[in-house]
Scaffold this motif. Structure first.
Motif, PDB file in Angstrom:
ATOM      1  N   HIS A 129     -10.255  -4.206   6.055  1.00  0.00           N
ATOM      2  CA  HIS A 129      -8.919  -4.611   5.629  1.00  0.00           C
ATOM      3  C   HIS A 129      -7.881  -3.626   6.154  1.00  0.00           C
ATOM      4  O   HIS A 129      -8.138  -2.443   6.288  1.00  0.00           O
ATOM      5  CB  HIS A 129      -8.829  -4.675   4.105  1.00  0.00           C
ATOM      6  N   GLN A 130      -6.725  -4.133   6.379  1.00  0.00           N
ATOM      7  CA  GLN A 130      -5.615  -3.293   6.797  1.00  0.00           C
ATOM      8  C   GLN A 130      -4.571  -3.310   5.679  1.00  0.00           C
ATOM      9  O   GLN A 130      -4.177  -4.371   5.209  1.00  0.00           O
ATOM     10  CB  GLN A 130      -5.006  -3.812   8.095  1.00  0.00           C
ATOM     11  N   ILE A 131      -4.140  -2.140   5.248  1.00  0.00           N
ATOM     12  CA  ILE A 131      -3.132  -2.027   4.198  1.00  0.00           C
ATOM     13  C   ILE A 131      -1.794  -1.732   4.856  1.00  0.00           C
ATOM     14  O   ILE A 131      -1.675  -0.823   5.678  1.00  0.00           O
ATOM     15  CB  ILE A 131      -3.495  -0.914   3.199  1.00  0.00           C
ATOM     16  N   PHE A 132      -0.800  -2.516   4.486  1.00  0.00           N
ATOM     17  CA  PHE A 132       0.546  -2.369   5.042  1.00  0.00           C
ATOM     18  C   PHE A 132       1.496  -2.133   3.881  1.00  0.00           C
ATOM     19  O   PHE A 132       1.567  -2.947   2.974  1.00  0.00           O
ATOM     20  CB  PHE A 132       0.933  -3.637   5.803  1.00  0.00           C
ATOM     21  N   GLU A 133       2.199  -1.024   3.887  1.00  0.00           N
ATOM     22  CA  GLU A 133       3.148  -0.699   2.835  1.00  0.00           C
ATOM     23  C   GLU A 133       4.533  -0.531   3.442  1.00  0.00           C
ATOM     24  O   GLU A 133       4.687   0.060   4.501  1.00  0.00           O
ATOM     25  CB  GLU A 133       2.751   0.589   2.128  1.00  0.00           C
ATOM     26  N   LEU A 134       5.535  -1.033   2.738  1.00  0.00           N
ATOM     27  CA  LEU A 134       6.912  -0.940   3.194  1.00  0.00           C
ATOM     28  C   LEU A 134       7.788  -0.586   2.006  1.00  0.00           C
ATOM     29  O   LEU A 134       7.803  -1.318   1.016  1.00  0.00           O
ATOM     30  CB  LEU A 134       7.355  -2.268   3.815  1.00  0.00           C
ATOM     31  N   ASP A 135       8.489   0.516   2.087  1.00  0.00           N
ATOM     32  CA  ASP A 135       9.379   0.949   1.009  1.00  0.00           C
ATOM     33  C   ASP A 135      10.762   0.361   1.260  1.00  0.00           C
ATOM     34  O   ASP A 135      11.410   0.686   2.248  1.00  0.00           O
ATOM     35  CB  ASP A 135       9.440   2.472   0.967  1.00  0.00           C
ATOM     36  N   LEU A 136      11.207  -0.497   0.357  1.00  0.00           N
ATOM     37  CA  LEU A 136      12.491  -1.178   0.523  1.00  0.00           C
ATOM     38  C   LEU A 136      13.637  -0.480  -0.208  1.00  0.00           C
ATOM     39  O   LEU A 136      14.748  -1.005  -0.248  1.00  0.00           O
ATOM     40  CB  LEU A 136      12.382  -2.625   0.039  1.00  0.00           C
ATOM     41  N   ALA A 137      13.396   0.691  -0.769  1.00  0.00           N
ATOM     42  CA  ALA A 137      14.428   1.374  -1.562  1.00  0.00           C
ATOM     43  C   ALA A 137      15.676   1.662  -0.732  1.00  0.00           C
ATOM     44  O   ALA A 137      16.801   1.417  -1.188  1.00  0.00           O
ATOM     45  CB  ALA A 137      13.876   2.659  -2.155  1.00  0.00           C
ATOM     46  N   ASP A 138      15.502   2.177   0.482  1.00  0.00           N
ATOM     47  CA  ASP A 138      16.673   2.464   1.321  1.00  0.00           C
ATOM     48  C   ASP A 138      17.424   1.193   1.681  1.00  0.00           C
ATOM     49  O   ASP A 138      18.653   1.153   1.665  1.00  0.00           O
ATOM     50  CB  ASP A 138      16.253   3.199   2.601  1.00  0.00           C
ATOM     51  N   HIS A 139      16.670   0.145   2.011  1.00  0.00           N
ATOM     52  CA  HIS A 139      17.307  -1.132   2.357  1.00  0.00           C
ATOM     53  C   HIS A 139      18.074  -1.688   1.159  1.00  0.00           C
ATOM     54  O   HIS A 139      19.193  -2.178   1.302  1.00  0.00           O
ATOM     55  CB  HIS A 139      16.261  -2.141   2.824  1.00  0.00           C
ATOM     56  N   GLU A 140      17.480  -1.612  -0.029  1.00  0.00           N
ATOM     57  CA  GLU A 140      18.136  -2.130  -1.231  1.00  0.00           C
ATOM     58  C   GLU A 140      19.408  -1.344  -1.534  1.00  0.00           C
ATOM     59  O   GLU A 140      20.429  -1.929  -1.899  1.00  0.00           O
ATOM     60  CB  GLU A 140      17.172  -2.092  -2.423  1.00  0.00           C
ATOM     61  N   ALA A 141      19.376  -0.047  -1.386  1.00  0.00           N
ATOM     62  CA  ALA A 141      20.571   0.770  -1.628  1.00  0.00           C
ATOM     63  C   ALA A 141      21.671   0.394  -0.636  1.00  0.00           C
ATOM     64  O   ALA A 141      22.844   0.259  -1.015  1.00  0.00           O
ATOM     65  CB  ALA A 141      20.234   2.243  -1.509  1.00  0.00           C
ATOM     66  N   MET A 174       7.171   3.436   6.086  1.00  0.00           N
ATOM     67  CA  MET A 174       6.179   2.438   6.376  1.00  0.00           C
ATOM     68  C   MET A 174       4.854   3.150   6.575  1.00  0.00           C
ATOM     69  O   MET A 174       4.791   4.165   7.235  1.00  0.00           O
ATOM     70  CB  MET A 174       6.601   1.663   7.621  1.00  0.00           C
ATOM     71  N   ASN A 175       3.809   2.575   6.018  1.00  0.00           N
ATOM     72  CA  ASN A 175       2.493   3.175   6.121  1.00  0.00           C
ATOM     73  C   ASN A 175       1.510   2.101   6.536  1.00  0.00           C
ATOM     74  O   ASN A 175       1.438   1.050   5.945  1.00  0.00           O
ATOM     75  CB  ASN A 175       2.096   3.788   4.777  1.00  0.00           C
ATOM     76  N   ASP A 176       0.747   2.388   7.581  1.00  0.00           N
ATOM     77  CA  ASP A 176      -0.206   1.438   8.109  1.00  0.00           C
ATOM     78  C   ASP A 176      -1.536   2.169   8.248  1.00  0.00           C
ATOM     79  O   ASP A 176      -1.650   3.091   9.034  1.00  0.00           O
ATOM     80  CB  ASP A 176       0.292   0.924   9.455  1.00  0.00           C
ATOM     81  N   ARG A 177      -2.546   1.790   7.472  1.00  0.00           N
ATOM     82  CA  ARG A 177      -3.828   2.459   7.568  1.00  0.00           C
ATOM     83  C   ARG A 177      -4.961   1.453   7.425  1.00  0.00           C
ATOM     84  O   ARG A 177      -4.821   0.437   6.753  1.00  0.00           O
ATOM     85  CB  ARG A 177      -3.946   3.574   6.548  1.00  0.00           C
ATOM     86  N   ASN A 178      -6.069   1.742   8.028  1.00  0.00           N
ATOM     87  CA  ASN A 178      -7.236   0.865   7.986  1.00  0.00           C
ATOM     88  C   ASN A 178      -8.210   1.348   6.927  1.00  0.00           C
ATOM     89  O   ASN A 178      -8.458   2.536   6.790  1.00  0.00           O
ATOM     90  CB  ASN A 178      -7.953   0.844   9.338  1.00  0.00           C
ATOM     91  N   THR A 179      -8.759   0.424   6.155  1.00  0.00           N
ATOM     92  CA  THR A 179      -9.842   0.735   5.233  1.00  0.00           C
ATOM     93  C   THR A 179     -10.876  -0.360   5.384  1.00  0.00           C
ATOM     94  O   THR A 179     -10.582  -1.535   5.163  1.00  0.00           O
ATOM     95  CB  THR A 179      -9.357   0.802   3.781  1.00  0.00           C
ATOM     96  N   SER A 180     -12.048   0.002   5.789  1.00  0.00           N
ATOM     97  CA  SER A 180     -13.154  -0.922   6.068  1.00  0.00           C
ATOM     98  C   SER A 180     -12.662  -2.071   6.940  1.00  0.00           C
ATOM     99  O   SER A 180     -12.154  -1.847   8.027  1.00  0.00           O
ATOM    100  CB  SER A 180     -13.814  -1.391   4.775  1.00  0.00           C
TER     101      SER A 180
END
Length: 78
Positions: free
Chosen positions: A9-21, A1-7
């Motif tokens: 906006h807030q960008i939220f990323e979630l990698d579901l590969a482990d959950h899918e496996a 999971m990656n949470d970072r601020n840009t100006s």
């Protein structure tokens, strides 16, 4: 999971590969060793043929129209 601020906006990323496996592993475990995917597919094909067998002329014409329009797969392609 990656949470970072840009100006502003807030960008939220979630990698579901482990959950899918893990989900796929659990599905296969739940199906068990007796699950036969080929038999399931053959059963579905048999059911499809039975569903569209014995149509009268009007029903057959409607079926043919739906196949031609791409709404239903052609016989043997379901």
């Amino acid at each position: 999971m990656n949470d970072r601020n840009t100006s502003d906006h807030q960008i939220f990323e979630l990698d579901l590969a482990d959950h899918e496996a893990r989900r796929r592993t659990e599905v296969l475990a739940a199906l068990g060793d007796a699950w036969d995917p080929i038999a399931v597919m053959e059963g579905e094909a048999d059911a499809y043929r039975l569903l569209y067998s014995g149509l009268d002329a009007e029903q057959q014409a409607t079926y043919d129209m739906l196949v031609a329009a791409g709404v239903l797969p052609a016989s043997g392609q379901g």
